[in-house]
Design a protein around this motif. Sequence first.
Motif, short mmCIF file in Angstrom:
data_model
loop_
_atom_site.label_atom_id
_atom_site.label_comp_id
_atom_site.label_asym_id
_atom_site.label_seq_id
_atom_site.Cartn_x
_atom_site.Cartn_y
_atom_site.Cartn_z
N MET A 90 -5.88 2.89 5.47
CA MET A 90 -4.78 2.66 4.54
C MET A 90 -5.01 1.30 3.91
N ALA A 91 -5.35 1.30 2.63
CA ALA A 91 -5.78 0.09 1.94
C ALA A 91 -7.00 -0.47 2.68
N GLU A 92 -6.92 -1.71 3.16
CA GLU A 92 -8.07 -2.30 3.85
C GLU A 92 -7.95 -2.23 5.37
N TYR A 93 -6.96 -1.47 5.86
CA TYR A 93 -6.70 -1.40 7.29
C TYR A 93 -7.14 -0.06 7.87
N TYR A 94 -7.57 -0.09 9.14
CA TYR A 94 -7.88 1.11 9.89
C TYR A 94 -6.79 1.32 10.95
N ILE A 95 -5.99 2.36 10.76
CA ILE A 95 -4.91 2.68 11.68
C ILE A 95 -5.50 3.52 12.81
N PHE A 96 -5.27 3.10 14.03
CA PHE A 96 -5.87 3.74 15.20
C PHE A 96 -4.83 4.57 15.94
N MET A 97 -5.15 5.84 16.17
CA MET A 97 -4.29 6.74 16.92
C MET A 97 -5.12 7.54 17.91
N VAL A 98 -4.48 8.01 18.96
CA VAL A 98 -5.12 8.88 19.94
C VAL A 98 -4.24 10.11 20.12
N TYR A 99 -4.87 11.29 20.09
CA TYR A 99 -4.13 12.55 20.21
C TYR A 99 -4.65 13.36 21.39
N LEU A 100 -3.75 14.11 22.01
CA LEU A 100 -4.11 15.13 22.98
C LEU A 100 -3.93 16.48 22.31
N VAL A 101 -5.03 17.26 22.24
CA VAL A 101 -5.04 18.52 21.49
C VAL A 101 -5.40 19.66 22.43
N ASN A 102 -4.63 20.76 22.36
CA ASN A 102 -4.94 21.89 23.25
C ASN A 102 -6.05 22.76 22.68
N SER A 114 0.83 -1.21 0.00
CA SER A 114 0.00 0.00 0.00
C SER A 114 0.86 1.25 0.00
N PHE A 115 1.98 1.19 0.73
CA PHE A 115 2.89 2.34 0.80
C PHE A 115 3.70 2.49 -0.49
N VAL A 116 4.34 1.41 -0.93
CA VAL A 116 5.28 1.49 -2.05
C VAL A 116 4.56 1.63 -3.38
N THR A 117 3.55 0.81 -3.61
CA THR A 117 2.89 0.77 -4.92
C THR A 117 1.72 1.75 -5.02
N ASP A 118 0.89 1.79 -3.96
CA ASP A 118 -0.31 2.63 -4.02
C ASP A 118 -0.10 4.02 -3.45
N HIS A 119 1.08 4.25 -2.84
CA HIS A 119 1.48 5.57 -2.35
C HIS A 119 0.63 6.10 -1.20
N TYR A 120 0.05 5.20 -0.43
CA TYR A 120 -0.55 5.59 0.85
C TYR A 120 0.57 5.69 1.88
N SER A 121 0.37 6.54 2.89
CA SER A 121 1.41 6.68 3.91
C SER A 121 0.80 7.13 5.23
#
Length: 465
Positions: free
Chosen positions: A345-357, A293-300
């Motif tokens: 990203m492609a068929e995956y859901y990348i999970f992140m948590v942020y603290l925002v002021n 997904s990163f190399v060929t499809d250029h998702y990042s």
Amino acid sequence: MDRKKPRKTDKRAAVRPGLIKEILLTAGLISICGCGVLFLGHMGMQERWFPFPLGTLESSMEEPGTKHLYGSQDSQNGMGPITVFQESGTSGYMEEEPSIEIGSGNFRLPNQDPGEIVSEETGVLEIWGEEEEREYQAYQKRLYGIKKESQIEEMGFIQIREHSFPMETERFGQVFLIPALDQEYHRLALFLVSPDGNICYITDGLETNYQNRGMLGQTNEGIAAVSFQDMDQDGLTDIILITFCQNPGENGSKRYKVGDVLFQDANGFYRDWRLSDKLNRFHMNKSAKFVQSFVTDHYSTEFLYTTVTLEELTGHGFAPIADQSSWQDFEKMGRLKVVPGIYKMAEYYIFMVYLVNEQGYIVQSFQPMGDYENLYSLQGISCCDIDGDGMKDLVILGNYSYEGSDGEMLVVKDYSVYYQQTGGFRVDDEIKAEISCHEDMNMEELLQQAWAYWGWGLFNEKEEN
């Protein structure tokens, strides 16, 4: 842009013992990021000449002015002899003449903890000692002395048979790819074997062999995945390689993945160290599909770690989970919004948590997924004091999925705990070793067990927000 090898001129400096080390020490600042010395010879599989900057020095050679030091390396594994050049100029890979060869030697970084990045203050190159040089030469002799498949294990390598596969190559025709792990130094090597058992091609110039930078011994444990795909759309089959390594720590070793891509051309294979760096630095090394997904499809996923505002995140495709977001008053960090979310990203859901002021700037980010490939469902986020220090901590519970050895999707429940400290949060490495997560665990049960671990008792009052 193709780089030209500096032409050797008649201005060659005299070489005396310790000269190279003195020059490098004089340089003061050694490039250790980007295309600097931490990536010695990463693209050396085809024995091409690749310069890399070693540093600069002021008027330390016979000629006045600023000098730039360059190293060249022709060996296949990125650890062989390096020729050091000095060159006048102001920046970058110099293509202007003249350049002066000032000496050769085998270089390494000073010993450091595995996986630790050497700082600019301590990242001084040293010349290998005689014993290290003998070890290196003996290893090279063993590796490149292998001429037939039957000799691989005789020379101290263990074949990883479950990840050995046939493949078609432009130069060698039909071959068999055999990965093998050196028993002494834990370095991974790839062998291409012809149908009659002869070795056609050998390389250990792999990203997984650069985890202990500049050192012969590595921490490879084995292979997570091998995949064959045309990654650059040139009609030739390339190799996706994902390995397991160990990162020793105070609380035991931690296993992690290292991703790599070997691109095929008419001469064999080559690697792009810039690609491998991003692949691993931004956690796109979890599976072959991630890499593709990163190399060929250029998702990042790079923006998830580099953007500075919530507006930028959402502008790149990050989707906050509104019903789990909340404002919290953190004792050491002030009023912040806890924003969990996903990026597809492609068929995956990348999970992140942020603290925002309150101004919309990201103060800190968390990646609770770890080595899992996909967020299946978020079970809950709790902000409460876990370790009894009077400050709110962060607890995240979710279901995550990953691909099993037979290609099936496996779903597991897991949790993460982050403790608030002065200036930020630290990830828990204590409770996880004691409290296992079962498929029916909910947030209330997890909190009760976490409090009990810290000696608060199961029935003490807690304020959960």
